[in-house]
Design a protein around this motif. Structure first.
Motif, mmCIF file in Angstrom:
data_model
loop_
_atom_site.group_PDB
_atom_site.id
_atom_site.type_symbol
_atom_site.label_atom_id
_atom_site.label_comp_id
_atom_site.label_asym_id
_atom_site.label_seq_id
_atom_site.Cartn_x
_atom_site.Cartn_y
_atom_site.Cartn_z
ATOM 1 N N TYR A 179 0.855 -1.199 0.000
ATOM 2 C CA TYR A 179 0.000 0.000 0.000
ATOM 3 C C TYR A 179 0.883 1.237 0.000
ATOM 4 O O TYR A 179 2.008 1.207 0.489
ATOM 5 C CB TYR A 179 -0.868 0.048 1.269
ATOM 6 C CG TYR A 179 -1.840 -1.102 1.400
ATOM 7 C CD1 TYR A 179 -3.147 -0.982 0.955
ATOM 8 C CD2 TYR A 179 -1.438 -2.294 1.994
ATOM 9 C CE1 TYR A 179 -4.049 -2.036 1.089
ATOM 10 C CE2 TYR A 179 -2.323 -3.351 2.123
ATOM 11 C CZ TYR A 179 -3.635 -3.218 1.673
ATOM 12 O OH TYR A 179 -4.506 -4.252 1.810
ATOM 13 N N ARG A 181 0.379 5.974 -0.091
ATOM 14 C CA ARG A 181 -0.551 7.064 0.197
ATOM 15 C C ARG A 181 -1.610 7.193 -0.894
ATOM 16 O O ARG A 181 -1.287 6.911 -2.055
ATOM 17 C CB ARG A 181 0.214 8.392 0.308
ATOM 18 C CG ARG A 181 1.038 8.431 1.556
ATOM 19 C CD ARG A 181 1.762 9.762 1.650
ATOM 20 N NE ARG A 181 2.695 9.703 2.755
ATOM 21 C CZ ARG A 181 3.947 10.138 2.718
ATOM 22 N NH1 ARG A 181 4.444 10.679 1.630
ATOM 23 N NH2 ARG A 181 4.728 10.033 3.765
ATOM 24 N N PRO A 182 -2.812 7.598 -0.600
ATOM 25 C CA PRO A 182 -3.310 8.055 0.707
ATOM 26 C C PRO A 182 -3.727 6.874 1.596
ATOM 27 O O PRO A 182 -3.911 5.752 1.113
ATOM 28 C CB PRO A 182 -4.536 8.896 0.336
ATOM 29 C CG PRO A 182 -5.042 8.240 -0.921
ATOM 30 C CD PRO A 182 -3.828 7.769 -1.665
ATOM 31 N N ALA A 183 -3.904 7.153 2.884
ATOM 32 C CA ALA A 183 -4.263 6.105 3.830
ATOM 33 C C ALA A 183 -5.696 5.615 3.617
ATOM 34 O O ALA A 183 -6.039 4.497 4.003
ATOM 35 C CB ALA A 183 -4.095 6.612 5.265
ATOM 36 N N GLU A 184 -6.515 6.447 2.958
ATOM 37 C CA GLU A 184 -7.873 6.006 2.635
ATOM 38 C C GLU A 184 -8.181 6.362 1.186
ATOM 39 O O GLU A 184 -7.879 7.463 0.730
ATOM 40 C CB GLU A 184 -8.894 6.665 3.567
ATOM 41 C CG GLU A 184 -10.294 6.163 3.261
ATOM 42 C CD GLU A 184 -11.302 6.560 4.312
ATOM 43 O OE1 GLU A 184 -10.886 6.862 5.453
ATOM 44 O OE2 GLU A 184 -12.497 6.571 3.974
ATOM 45 N N MET A 185 -8.782 5.396 0.461
ATOM 46 C CA MET A 185 -9.090 5.605 -0.960
ATOM 47 C C MET A 185 -10.473 5.034 -1.225
ATOM 48 O O MET A 185 -10.677 3.819 -1.081
ATOM 49 C CB MET A 185 -8.033 4.875 -1.793
ATOM 50 C CG MET A 185 -8.237 4.948 -3.267
ATOM 51 S SD MET A 185 -7.782 6.590 -3.846
ATOM 52 C CE MET A 185 -8.634 6.623 -5.400
ATOM 53 N N GLN A 186 -11.422 5.894 -1.564
ATOM 54 C CA GLN A 186 -12.797 5.464 -1.834
ATOM 55 C C GLN A 186 -13.308 4.521 -0.749
ATOM 56 O O GLN A 186 -13.862 3.456 -1.032
ATOM 57 C CB GLN A 186 -12.897 4.813 -3.208
ATOM 58 C CG GLN A 186 -12.557 5.792 -4.322
ATOM 59 C CD GLN A 186 -12.862 5.260 -5.708
ATOM 60 O OE1 GLN A 186 -13.124 4.085 -5.885
ATOM 61 N NE2 GLN A 186 -12.806 6.144 -6.674
ATOM 62 N N GLY A 187 -13.057 4.882 0.491
ATOM 63 C CA GLY A 187 -13.568 4.102 1.616
ATOM 64 C C GLY A 187 -12.699 2.911 1.998
ATOM 65 O O GLY A 187 -12.969 2.242 2.994
ATOM 66 N N MET A 188 -11.673 2.641 1.219
ATOM 67 C CA MET A 188 -10.791 1.491 1.529
ATOM 68 C C MET A 188 -9.572 2.007 2.294
ATOM 69 O O MET A 188 -8.828 2.857 1.789
ATOM 70 C CB MET A 188 -10.339 0.804 0.242
ATOM 71 C CG MET A 188 -11.475 0.181 -0.542
ATOM 72 S SD MET A 188 -10.916 -0.561 -2.093
ATOM 73 C CE MET A 188 -10.656 0.894 -3.105
ATOM 74 N N ARG A 189 -9.396 1.461 3.514
ATOM 75 C CA ARG A 189 -8.314 1.952 4.361
ATOM 76 C C ARG A 189 -7.105 1.022 4.310
ATOM 77 O O ARG A 189 -7.236 -0.193 4.151
ATOM 78 C CB ARG A 189 -8.801 2.060 5.816
ATOM 79 C CG ARG A 189 -9.553 3.361 6.088
ATOM 80 C CD ARG A 189 -9.627 3.665 7.579
ATOM 81 N NE ARG A 189 -8.341 3.797 8.251
ATOM 82 C CZ ARG A 189 -7.540 4.871 8.161
ATOM 83 N NH1 ARG A 189 -7.875 5.895 7.425
ATOM 84 N NH2 ARG A 189 -6.415 4.909 8.828
ATOM 85 N N VAL A 190 -5.952 1.609 4.418
ATOM 86 C CA VAL A 190 -4.721 0.823 4.560
ATOM 87 C C VAL A 190 -4.795 0.101 5.907
ATOM 88 O O VAL A 190 -5.239 0.696 6.897
ATOM 89 C CB VAL A 190 -3.497 1.771 4.511
ATOM 90 C CG1 VAL A 190 -2.220 1.031 4.870
ATOM 91 C CG2 VAL A 190 -3.380 2.420 3.146
ATOM 92 N N GLU A 192 -4.365 -0.962 9.530
ATOM 93 C CA GLU A 192 -3.846 -0.105 10.613
ATOM 94 C C GLU A 192 -2.421 -0.463 10.997
ATOM 95 O O GLU A 192 -1.606 0.402 11.289
ATOM 96 C CB GLU A 192 -4.758 -0.210 11.851
ATOM 97 C CG GLU A 192 -6.071 0.550 11.733
ATOM 98 C CD GLU A 192 -5.892 2.025 11.371
ATOM 99 O OE1 GLU A 192 -4.923 2.652 11.851
ATOM 100 O OE2 GLU A 192 -6.711 2.536 10.592
#
Ligand SMILES: C[S@@+](CC[C@H](N)C(=O)[O-])C[C@H]1O[C@@H](n2cnc3c(N)ncnc32)[C@H](O)[C@@H]1O
Length: 229
Positions: A179, A181-190, A192
């Motif tokens: 993964y 950046r960004p930490a969030e993309m279209q609601g999908m989070r990297v 934690e």
């Protein structure tokens, strides 16, 4: 390393081997790559490299004489001579590592229906295939092998570790998910854990995901029956 590719189509190899990491490796003289035009070893007016097969049948076969002459020229004793053919041993990462340790590698590309059998038997140490499908010509196959080998040469990759840490590397498994950046993309989070800064937890997560992915996609790599040669 010196690496010769003998082909009817040097330009086909030049494209993929002229850019990015491999192109820079050549500029920095980490590899001495020479693209050798097989046609320069013909002596007739038409520069003939092929003839119809004895016994009849479709297509043309690469004549032995230009190949013998080319190998005499580019492959002195000690050079490791490889023919690209769909009938060869499947090319894998372990083979790339073995070839990367050589001082002089010569890759020879077939065309048409392939290469006269006497040249195959007399001129080569090994035959390699890049997969169970048939290309029109060996130039793309040679470029694939050359790329996989050159990136393993010392100094070619930015970090010496990186070829060990990826698919078919140290443990032979597939690499873990990556993964950025960004930490969030279209609601999908990297995940934690990757943001935690806890290196031990990250290492454990990556190992677990690498194992799970390999088990799902290529279980034979874990059982050790389709990873090495
Ligand atoms: C059309 S192919 C010849 C196939 C051959 N008549 C046969 O049935 O085995 C022409 C050339 O492309 C190259 N080639 C095609 N597929 C390949 C593969 N999967 N791996 C490596 N080289 C390949 C080889 O150099 C081969 O001589």
């Amino acid at each position: 390393m010196r690496l010769d590719i003998v082909t009817l189509f040097p330009a086909v190899c030049e494209g993929p081997l002229g850019a990015s990491i491999i192109g820079r490796a050549r500029e920095r003289e980490l590899v001495d790559l020479r693209l050798v035009d097989l046609r320069q070893y013909t002596h007739d007016r038409h520069r003939t490299v092929d003839e119809p097969p004895y016994g009849g049948g479709a297509g043309m076969v690469l004549k032995p004489e230009p190949l013998f002459e080319a190998m005499q020229d580019v492959a002195p004793p000690g050079a490791w001579r490889v023919l690209l053919t769909p009938q060869g041993v499947p090319f894998r990462q372990a083979c790339a590592r073995r070839l990367a340790a050589l001082r002089h590698l010569v890759l020879v590309c077939g065309h048409y229906e392939g290469v006269d059998e006497r040249a195959r038997q007399a001129l080569f140490d090994e035959e390699l295939s890049i997969g169970d499908y048939v290309l029109t010509n060996g130039a793309l196959a040679a470029a694939v092998v050359a790329d996989a080998v050159i990136r393993l040469l010392p100094g070619v990759l930015g970090c010496e570790e990186s070829s060990e840490d990826e698919s078919f590397g140290r443990n032979g498994w597939l690499e873990y998910p990556q993964y950025t950046r960004p930490a969030e993309m279209q609601g999908m989070r990297v995940p934690e854990v990757l943001l935690s800064g806890d290196h031990e937890a990250i290492r454990a997560w990556r190992r677990q995901r690498s194992l799970a992915r390999t088990a799902a996609r290529r279980p034979g790599l874990i059982q050790g029956w389709d990873g090495d040669q």
